[in-house]
Motif scaffolding. Structure first.
Motif, mmCIF file in Angstrom:
data_model
loop_
_atom_site.group_PDB
_atom_site.id
_atom_site.type_symbol
_atom_site.label_atom_id
_atom_site.label_comp_id
_atom_site.label_asym_id
_atom_site.label_seq_id
_atom_site.Cartn_x
_atom_site.Cartn_y
_atom_site.Cartn_z
ATOM 1 N N LYS A 191 0.818 -1.216 0.000
ATOM 2 C CA LYS A 191 0.000 0.000 0.000
ATOM 3 C C LYS A 191 0.847 1.260 0.000
ATOM 4 C CE LYS A 191 -4.111 -1.950 2.159
ATOM 5 N NZ LYS A 191 -3.655 -3.213 2.766
ATOM 6 N N VAL A 192 0.249 2.303 -0.556
ATOM 7 C CA VAL A 192 0.843 3.642 -0.527
ATOM 8 C C VAL A 192 0.697 4.188 0.896
ATOM 9 C CG1 VAL A 192 0.507 6.008 -1.390
ATOM 10 C CG2 VAL A 192 0.374 4.056 -2.968
ATOM 11 N N PRO A 193 1.701 4.888 1.426
ATOM 12 C CA PRO A 193 1.575 5.442 2.784
ATOM 13 C C PRO A 193 0.291 6.264 2.958
ATOM 14 C CG PRO A 193 3.822 5.728 1.986
ATOM 15 C CD PRO A 193 3.026 5.177 0.839
ATOM 16 N N GLU A 194 -0.444 5.969 4.046
ATOM 17 C CA GLU A 194 -1.735 6.620 4.358
ATOM 18 C C GLU A 194 -1.685 8.138 4.187
ATOM 19 O OE1 GLU A 194 -4.819 5.623 5.145
ATOM 20 O OE2 GLU A 194 -4.186 3.511 5.178
ATOM 21 N N ILE A 195 -0.643 8.711 4.754
ATOM 22 C CA ILE A 195 -0.551 10.172 4.854
ATOM 23 C C ILE A 195 -0.717 10.848 3.485
ATOM 24 C CG2 ILE A 195 1.995 10.059 4.733
ATOM 25 C CD1 ILE A 195 0.302 12.644 6.841
ATOM 26 N N LEU A 196 -0.224 10.172 2.413
ATOM 27 C CA LEU A 196 -0.281 10.779 1.083
ATOM 28 C C LEU A 196 -1.711 10.840 0.553
ATOM 29 C CD1 LEU A 196 2.914 9.200 -0.555
ATOM 30 C CD2 LEU A 196 2.642 11.485 0.409
ATOM 31 N N MET A 197 -2.612 10.054 1.151
ATOM 32 C CA MET A 197 -4.007 10.046 0.701
ATOM 33 C C MET A 197 -4.881 10.889 1.604
ATOM 34 S SD MET A 197 -3.590 7.063 -1.229
ATOM 35 C CE MET A 197 -4.031 5.425 -0.742
ATOM 36 N N SER A 198 -4.266 11.510 2.625
ATOM 37 C CA SER A 198 -5.055 12.221 3.633
ATOM 38 C C SER A 198 -5.548 13.572 3.121
ATOM 39 C CB SER A 198 -4.192 12.457 4.881
ATOM 40 O OG SER A 198 -3.149 13.387 4.570
ATOM 41 N N GLY A 199 -4.889 14.125 2.123
ATOM 42 C CA GLY A 199 -5.261 15.448 1.640
ATOM 43 C C GLY A 199 -4.774 16.565 2.543
ATOM 44 N N HIS A 200 -4.039 16.213 3.579
ATOM 45 C CA HIS A 200 -3.552 17.208 4.547
ATOM 46 C C HIS A 200 -2.197 17.734 4.086
ATOM 47 C CE1 HIS A 200 -2.486 19.192 8.203
ATOM 48 N NE2 HIS A 200 -3.541 18.720 8.880
ATOM 49 N N GLU A 201 -2.220 18.880 3.390
ATOM 50 C CA GLU A 201 -1.013 19.366 2.722
ATOM 51 C C GLU A 201 0.185 19.566 3.640
ATOM 52 O OE1 GLU A 201 -0.803 22.612 -0.215
ATOM 53 O OE2 GLU A 201 -2.843 21.971 -0.773
ATOM 54 N N ALA A 202 -0.054 20.213 4.779
ATOM 55 C CA ALA A 202 1.054 20.518 5.698
ATOM 56 C C ALA A 202 1.681 19.231 6.225
ATOM 57 C CB ALA A 202 0.569 21.390 6.848
ATOM 58 N N LYS A 203 0.827 18.270 6.576
ATOM 59 C CA LYS A 203 1.328 16.993 7.090
ATOM 60 C C LYS A 203 2.111 16.249 6.019
ATOM 61 C CE LYS A 203 -0.822 15.895 11.291
ATOM 62 N NZ LYS A 203 -2.276 16.057 11.480
ATOM 63 N N ILE A 204 1.628 16.341 4.787
ATOM 64 C CA ILE A 204 2.304 15.657 3.677
ATOM 65 C C ILE A 204 3.690 16.268 3.462
ATOM 66 C CG2 ILE A 204 2.269 15.294 1.164
ATOM 67 C CD1 ILE A 204 -0.791 14.976 1.411
ATOM 68 N N GLU A 205 3.761 17.591 3.500
ATOM 69 C CA GLU A 205 5.053 18.281 3.352
ATOM 70 C C GLU A 205 6.025 17.844 4.439
ATOM 71 O OE1 GLU A 205 6.736 19.926 0.987
ATOM 72 O OE2 GLU A 205 4.920 19.159 0.027
ATOM 73 N N GLU A 206 5.495 17.763 5.666
ATOM 74 C CA GLU A 206 6.321 17.354 6.804
ATOM 75 C C GLU A 206 6.829 15.921 6.600
ATOM 76 O OE1 GLU A 206 4.458 18.401 10.635
ATOM 77 O OE2 GLU A 206 5.253 16.490 11.353
ATOM 78 N N TRP A 207 5.938 15.053 6.148
ATOM 79 C CA TRP A 207 6.311 13.656 5.893
ATOM 80 C C TRP A 207 7.399 13.586 4.819
ATOM 81 C CZ3 TRP A 207 6.126 10.519 1.533
ATOM 82 C CH2 TRP A 207 6.317 9.139 1.754
ATOM 83 N N ARG A 208 7.212 14.375 3.763
ATOM 84 C CA ARG A 208 8.193 14.348 2.667
ATOM 85 C C ARG A 208 9.558 14.812 3.159
ATOM 86 N NH1 ARG A 208 4.083 16.288 -2.037
ATOM 87 N NH2 ARG A 208 3.608 14.166 -2.758
ATOM 88 N N TYR A 209 9.553 15.844 3.966
ATOM 89 C CA TYR A 209 10.813 16.360 4.502
ATOM 90 C C TYR A 209 11.504 15.301 5.370
ATOM 91 C CZ TYR A 209 14.224 19.120 7.006
ATOM 92 O OH TYR A 209 15.401 19.572 7.533
ATOM 93 N N GLU A 210 10.707 14.645 6.231
ATOM 94 C CA GLU A 210 11.278 13.579 7.087
ATOM 95 C C GLU A 210 11.856 12.449 6.251
ATOM 96 O OE1 GLU A 210 7.980 12.477 9.481
ATOM 97 O OE2 GLU A 210 8.125 14.283 10.748
ATOM 98 N N GLN A 211 11.129 12.079 5.184
ATOM 99 C CA GLN A 211 11.603 11.000 4.310
ATOM 100 C C GLN A 211 12.902 11.395 3.601
ATOM 101 O OE1 GLN A 211 10.236 7.802 3.790
ATOM 102 N NE2 GLN A 211 9.128 8.357 5.646
ATOM 103 N N SER A 212 12.962 12.659 3.166
ATOM 104 C CA SER A 212 14.176 13.158 2.512
ATOM 105 C C SER A 212 15.361 13.058 3.462
ATOM 106 C CB SER A 212 14.006 14.633 2.124
ATOM 107 O OG SER A 212 13.295 14.737 0.934
ATOM 108 N N LEU A 213 15.127 13.507 4.689
ATOM 109 C CA LEU A 213 16.185 13.505 5.688
ATOM 110 C C LEU A 213 16.642 12.070 5.981
ATOM 111 C CD1 LEU A 213 17.468 15.886 7.133
ATOM 112 C CD2 LEU A 213 15.896 15.515 9.042
ATOM 113 N N LYS A 214 15.679 11.167 6.122
ATOM 114 C CA LYS A 214 15.972 9.765 6.425
ATOM 115 C C LYS A 214 16.800 9.146 5.287
ATOM 116 C CE LYS A 214 13.368 5.496 7.506
ATOM 117 N NZ LYS A 214 13.121 4.819 6.217
ATOM 118 N N ARG A 215 16.369 9.378 4.065
ATOM 119 C CA ARG A 215 17.086 8.845 2.903
ATOM 120 C C ARG A 215 18.500 9.379 2.831
ATOM 121 N NH1 ARG A 215 13.832 8.058 -2.793
ATOM 122 N NH2 ARG A 215 12.930 6.133 -2.042
#
Ligand code: ADE
Length: 225
Positions: A191-215
């Motif tokens: 499955k695609v991560p839940e957060i990306l389907m939430s429509g919550h823009e700010a949360k999605i941006e935060e998630w993307r930033y965390e993923q970038s940092l982790k990678r």
């Protein structure tokens, strides 16, 4: 409009590269003009030779200065060049900040080497910047010039449809890009991560930033130093 002149002794290697996709559209839309020159056309003899043995001996032919000088001077008579770039494994390693700077220029010349390289006097007299695309040796500078030109051209404003997309590339903020997903939302149970389907823009941006940092921490910790 940006202009890129590429000097090569195997110009057909480059033709098809610039005739497709984004690079083709960028030229059609007059964002950039890419002109490929055959150094052989500037040979000073009837056999159209452009290379000769190295003085002092040793294996490998050297691209001679005369044809290259004639080609460069013919172009310089038409316009001023911001940089004359020689693609070579002993050049400065290509990185995104260097590409960003070059994308702001007007006229660029790129010289592709072959064999054992070009006569040193070409580098001393004409070349203003020497660039390597990585610590490995290619059989010629054509692929390196294509890599550099591609990286530059996609940054020219208007070339990419979504202008923000170049800004979110890997390396633009010293971070690797986050993972991306498209349909289907469920592929054989993956499955695609839940957060990306939430429509919550700010949360999605935060998630993307965390993923970038982790990678970046996992794969390229050197970028964070
Ligand atoms: N020519 C041959 N190898 C090269 C490299 N790694 N980068 C740039 N030009 C080259």
């Amino acid at each position: 409009m940006m202009r890129i002149d590429i000097l090569s002794c195997v110009p057909s290697l480059l033709d098809s590269f610039f005739a497709h996709s984004i690079l083709k559209r960028a030229q059609q839309a007059n964002h950039v003009e890419v002109v490929i020159h055959d150094i052989r056309d500037y040979s000073v003899n009837k056999h159209r030779t452009i290379d000769d043995y190295a003085f002092g001996g040793g294996a490998g032919m050297v691209l001679q200065i005369e044809p290259i000088a004639r080609c460069i001077r013919a172009l310089q008579a038409e316009r001023e060049y911001d940089e004359i770039i020689y693609l070579t494994p002993d050049g400065e390693q290509m990185r995104q900040p260097m590409v960003n700077q070059l994308s702001l220029k007007g006229n660029l010349m790129m010289l592709c080497g072959h064999y054992k390289g070009v006569d040193q006097r070409v580098r001393d007299l004409f070349v203003t910047k020497e660039i390597s695309i990585g610590d490995y040796v290619l059989s010629g500078g054509e692929l390196a010039a294509a890599v550099l030109a591609d990286a530059i051209i996609r940054l020219i404003p208007g070339v990419l449809n979504d202008e923000t997309s170049a800004l979110t590339d890997s390396f633009q903020d010293n971070l690797l890009a986050p993972p991306v997903y498209s349909r289907p939302a469920d592929f054989e149970g993956h499955k695609v991560p839940e957060i990306l389907m939430s429509g919550h823009e700010a949360k999605i941006e935060e998630w993307r930033y965390e993923q970038s940092l982790k990678r970046t921490k996992e794969r390229r910790p050197d970028l964070l130093q």
